[in-house]
Design a protein around this motif. Structure first.
Motif, PDB file in Angstrom:
ATOM      1  N   LEU A  26      15.089  -7.846  -4.589  1.00  0.00           N
ATOM      2  CA  LEU A  26      14.525  -6.668  -3.951  1.00  0.00           C
ATOM      3  C   LEU A  26      13.279  -7.089  -3.185  1.00  0.00           C
ATOM      4  O   LEU A  26      12.439  -7.824  -3.719  1.00  0.00           O
ATOM      5  N   TRP A  27      13.171  -6.668  -1.930  1.00  0.00           N
ATOM      6  CA  TRP A  27      11.994  -6.931  -1.101  1.00  0.00           C
ATOM      7  C   TRP A  27      11.326  -5.596  -0.820  1.00  0.00           C
ATOM      8  O   TRP A  27      11.988  -4.617  -0.470  1.00  0.00           O
ATOM      9  N   LEU A  28       9.999  -5.579  -0.988  1.00  0.00           N
ATOM     10  CA  LEU A  28       9.256  -4.327  -0.887  1.00  0.00           C
ATOM     11  C   LEU A  28       8.009  -4.503  -0.041  1.00  0.00           C
ATOM     12  O   LEU A  28       7.457  -5.601   0.056  1.00  0.00           O
ATOM     13  N   VAL A  29       7.557  -3.390   0.511  1.00  0.00           N
ATOM     14  CA  VAL A  29       6.261  -3.349   1.189  1.00  0.00           C
ATOM     15  C   VAL A  29       5.599  -2.029   0.811  1.00  0.00           C
ATOM     16  O   VAL A  29       6.271  -1.012   0.647  1.00  0.00           O
ATOM     17  N   ALA A  30       4.280  -2.089   0.639  1.00  0.00           N
ATOM     18  CA  ALA A  30       3.551  -0.872   0.273  1.00  0.00           C
ATOM     19  C   ALA A  30       2.228  -0.821   1.019  1.00  0.00           C
ATOM     20  O   ALA A  30       1.526  -1.830   1.130  1.00  0.00           O
ATOM     21  N   ILE A  31       1.931   0.362   1.516  1.00  0.00           N
ATOM     22  CA  ILE A  31       0.618   0.612   2.086  1.00  0.00           C
ATOM     23  C   ILE A  31      -0.016   1.749   1.284  1.00  0.00           C
ATOM     24  O   ILE A  31       0.642   2.374   0.456  1.00  0.00           O
ATOM     25  N   ALA A  32      -1.259   2.016   1.563  1.00  0.00           N
ATOM     26  CA  ALA A  32      -2.013   3.024   0.810  1.00  0.00           C
ATOM     27  C   ALA A  32      -1.801   4.412   1.393  1.00  0.00           C
ATOM     28  O   ALA A  32      -2.740   5.129   1.701  1.00  0.00           O
ATOM     29  N   GLU A  33      -0.557   4.787   1.541  1.00  0.00           N
ATOM     30  CA  GLU A  33      -0.204   6.094   2.084  1.00  0.00           C
ATOM     31  C   GLU A  33       0.259   7.000   0.958  1.00  0.00           C
ATOM     32  O   GLU A  33       1.106   6.613   0.148  1.00  0.00           O
ATOM     33  N   LEU A  77      -5.603  -8.241   3.217  1.00  0.00           N
ATOM     34  CA  LEU A  77      -6.854  -7.483   3.261  1.00  0.00           C
ATOM     35  C   LEU A  77      -7.487  -7.639   4.631  1.00  0.00           C
ATOM     36  O   LEU A  77      -7.394  -8.709   5.233  1.00  0.00           O
ATOM     37  N   ILE A  78      -8.196  -6.603   5.100  1.00  0.00           N
ATOM     38  CA  ILE A  78      -8.896  -6.746   6.381  1.00  0.00           C
ATOM     39  C   ILE A  78     -10.317  -7.263   6.196  1.00  0.00           C
ATOM     40  O   ILE A  78     -10.985  -7.592   7.174  1.00  0.00           O
ATOM     41  N   ASP A  79     -10.778  -7.350   4.948  1.00  0.00           N
ATOM     42  CA  ASP A  79     -12.140  -7.819   4.679  1.00  0.00           C
ATOM     43  C   ASP A  79     -12.144  -8.596   3.369  1.00  0.00           C
ATOM     44  O   ASP A  79     -11.787  -8.041   2.319  1.00  0.00           O
ATOM     45  N   ALA A 103      -0.306 -14.363  -3.444  1.00  0.00           N
ATOM     46  CA  ALA A 103      -1.085 -14.913  -2.339  1.00  0.00           C
ATOM     47  C   ALA A 103      -1.890 -13.769  -1.742  1.00  0.00           C
ATOM     48  O   ALA A 103      -1.381 -12.655  -1.610  1.00  0.00           O
ATOM     49  N   THR A 104      -3.145 -14.047  -1.419  1.00  0.00           N
ATOM     50  CA  THR A 104      -3.995 -13.042  -0.785  1.00  0.00           C
ATOM     51  C   THR A 104      -4.508 -13.621   0.521  1.00  0.00           C
ATOM     52  O   THR A 104      -5.041 -14.727   0.544  1.00  0.00           O
ATOM     53  N   VAL A 105      -4.352 -12.857   1.586  1.00  0.00           N
ATOM     54  CA  VAL A 105      -4.709 -13.314   2.923  1.00  0.00           C
ATOM     55  C   VAL A 105      -5.627 -12.282   3.573  1.00  0.00           C
ATOM     56  O   VAL A 105      -5.389 -11.081   3.454  1.00  0.00           O
ATOM     57  N   VAL A 106      -6.646 -12.762   4.240  1.00  0.00           N
ATOM     58  CA  VAL A 106      -7.516 -11.878   5.018  1.00  0.00           C
ATOM     59  C   VAL A 106      -7.028 -11.924   6.462  1.00  0.00           C
ATOM     60  O   VAL A 106      -6.858 -12.993   7.036  1.00  0.00           O
ATOM     61  N   VAL A 107      -6.786 -10.742   7.018  1.00  0.00           N
ATOM     62  CA  VAL A 107      -6.282 -10.620   8.386  1.00  0.00           C
ATOM     63  C   VAL A 107      -7.291  -9.842   9.224  1.00  0.00           C
ATOM     64  O   VAL A 107      -8.163  -9.159   8.692  1.00  0.00           O
ATOM     65  N   LYS A 108      -7.156  -9.948  10.525  1.00  0.00           N
ATOM     66  CA  LYS A 108      -8.084  -9.265  11.427  1.00  0.00           C
ATOM     67  C   LYS A 108      -7.973  -7.752  11.315  1.00  0.00           C
ATOM     68  O   LYS A 108      -8.972  -7.043  11.286  1.00  0.00           O
ATOM     69  N   GLU A 109      -6.744  -7.245  11.284  1.00  0.00           N
ATOM     70  CA  GLU A 109      -6.532  -5.803  11.181  1.00  0.00           C
ATOM     71  C   GLU A 109      -5.122  -5.524  10.704  1.00  0.00           C
ATOM     72  O   GLU A 109      -4.250  -6.387  10.759  1.00  0.00           O
ATOM     73  N   LEU A 110      -4.923  -4.308  10.235  1.00  0.00           N
ATOM     74  CA  LEU A 110      -3.601  -3.819   9.861  1.00  0.00           C
ATOM     75  C   LEU A 110      -3.250  -2.684  10.812  1.00  0.00           C
ATOM     76  O   LEU A 110      -4.131  -2.078  11.427  1.00  0.00           O
ATOM     77  N   LEU A 111      -1.987  -2.405  10.942  1.00  0.00           N
ATOM     78  CA  LEU A 111      -1.512  -1.486  11.972  1.00  0.00           C
ATOM     79  C   LEU A 111      -2.061  -0.065  11.850  1.00  0.00           C
ATOM     80  O   LEU A 111      -2.521   0.505  12.828  1.00  0.00           O
ATOM     81  N   ALA A 112      -2.019   0.505  10.659  1.00  0.00           N
ATOM     82  CA  ALA A 112      -2.444   1.898  10.499  1.00  0.00           C
ATOM     83  C   ALA A 112      -3.967   2.002  10.445  1.00  0.00           C
ATOM     84  O   ALA A 112      -4.618   1.251   9.720  1.00  0.00           O
ATOM     85  N   LYS A 113      -4.514   2.926  11.182  1.00  0.00           N
ATOM     86  CA  LYS A 113      -5.956   3.144  11.208  1.00  0.00           C
ATOM     87  C   LYS A 113      -6.453   3.547   9.820  1.00  0.00           C
ATOM     88  O   LYS A 113      -5.875   4.420   9.173  1.00  0.00           O
ATOM     89  N   GLY A 114      -7.517   2.897   9.356  1.00  0.00           N
ATOM     90  CA  GLY A 114      -8.092   3.200   8.057  1.00  0.00           C
ATOM     91  C   GLY A 114      -7.493   2.408   6.905  1.00  0.00           C
ATOM     92  O   GLY A 114      -7.957   2.493   5.779  1.00  0.00           O
ATOM     93  N   LEU A 115      -6.471   1.630   7.195  1.00  0.00           N
ATOM     94  CA  LEU A 115      -5.811   0.851   6.162  1.00  0.00           C
ATOM     95  C   LEU A 115      -6.587  -0.434   5.903  1.00  0.00           C
ATOM     96  O   LEU A 115      -6.882  -1.185   6.823  1.00  0.00           O
ATOM     97  N   ARG A 116      -6.945  -0.687   4.644  1.00  0.00           N
ATOM     98  CA  ARG A 116      -7.708  -1.875   4.257  1.00  0.00           C
ATOM     99  C   ARG A 116      -6.840  -2.913   3.564  1.00  0.00           C
ATOM    100  O   ARG A 116      -7.242  -4.047   3.392  1.00  0.00           O
ATOM    101  N   ILE A 117      -5.647  -2.499   3.129  1.00  0.00           N
ATOM    102  CA  ILE A 117      -4.766  -3.375   2.333  1.00  0.00           C
ATOM    103  C   ILE A 117      -3.312  -3.053   2.611  1.00  0.00           C
ATOM    104  O   ILE A 117      -2.962  -1.891   2.878  1.00  0.00           O
ATOM    105  N   GLU A 118      -2.487  -4.084   2.576  1.00  0.00           N
ATOM    106  CA  GLU A 118      -1.035  -3.920   2.606  1.00  0.00           C
ATOM    107  C   GLU A 118      -0.469  -4.959   1.647  1.00  0.00           C
ATOM    108  O   GLU A 118      -0.995  -6.069   1.542  1.00  0.00           O
ATOM    109  N   ILE A 119       0.577  -4.586   0.933  1.00  0.00           N
ATOM    110  CA  ILE A 119       1.160  -5.482  -0.064  1.00  0.00           C
ATOM    111  C   ILE A 119       2.657  -5.614   0.207  1.00  0.00           C
ATOM    112  O   ILE A 119       3.349  -4.617   0.420  1.00  0.00           O
ATOM    113  N   THR A 120       3.140  -6.843   0.205  1.00  0.00           N
ATOM    114  CA  THR A 120       4.579  -7.084   0.198  1.00  0.00           C
ATOM    115  C   THR A 120       4.904  -7.757  -1.128  1.00  0.00           C
ATOM    116  O   THR A 120       4.064  -8.422  -1.735  1.00  0.00           O
ATOM    117  N   ALA A 121       6.139  -7.592  -1.578  1.00  0.00           N
ATOM    118  CA  ALA A 121       6.512  -8.144  -2.876  1.00  0.00           C
ATOM    119  C   ALA A 121       7.998  -8.435  -2.929  1.00  0.00           C
ATOM    120  O   ALA A 121       8.789  -7.867  -2.174  1.00  0.00           O
TER     121      ALA A 121
END
Length: 126
Positions: A26-33, A77-79, A103-121
């Protein structure tokens, strides 16, 4: 064959899935929505991390599993300063060995405005 897992979280208007299954994998993705409102949760990295992990749990339950089925987690993470708050929530949720590889990676930005974190699993189901 790839099977879409209906979680009730991913917007039906977008060409995306938040969970797919192929055999036992199973492959998953989650945002803080918030799945009820469709809005990004407010309250900082702790609230967003908790919502992401709750959304992962919802998706796993929809597929017949739980967080215990996770084998790999990738966090974006964006920060880098958010790592401590994210880790505090992560430790509350993942309390049982074996922990998923992470694995944790810091990225410049995420697509959705206000999003600070995205997780795939990735999970393996029985």
């Amino acid at each position: 064959m790839i099977e879409r897992i209906e979680t009730g979280i991913a917007p039906s208007s977008a060409p995306i899935n938040d969970a797919v299954r192929a055999g036992k994998h199973l492959w998953l993705v989650a945002i803080a929505e918030d799945p009820d409102t469709g809005e990004i949760v407010q309250g900082g990295i702790e609230a967003q991390t908790r919502r992401c992990l709750d959304n992962l749990s919802i998706a796993l339950r929809a597929a017949g599993g739980s967080l215990l089925n996770l084998v790999m987690v990738q966090i974006f993470l964006i920060d880098g300063a958010d790592a401590a708050g994210m880790n505090a929530v992560y430790r509350e949720v993942f309390t049982q060995q074996p922990y998923p590889v992470r694995a944790t990676v810091v990225v410049k930005e995420l697509l959705a405005k206000g999003l600070r974190i995205e997780i795939t699993a990735t999970a393996v189901l029985d």
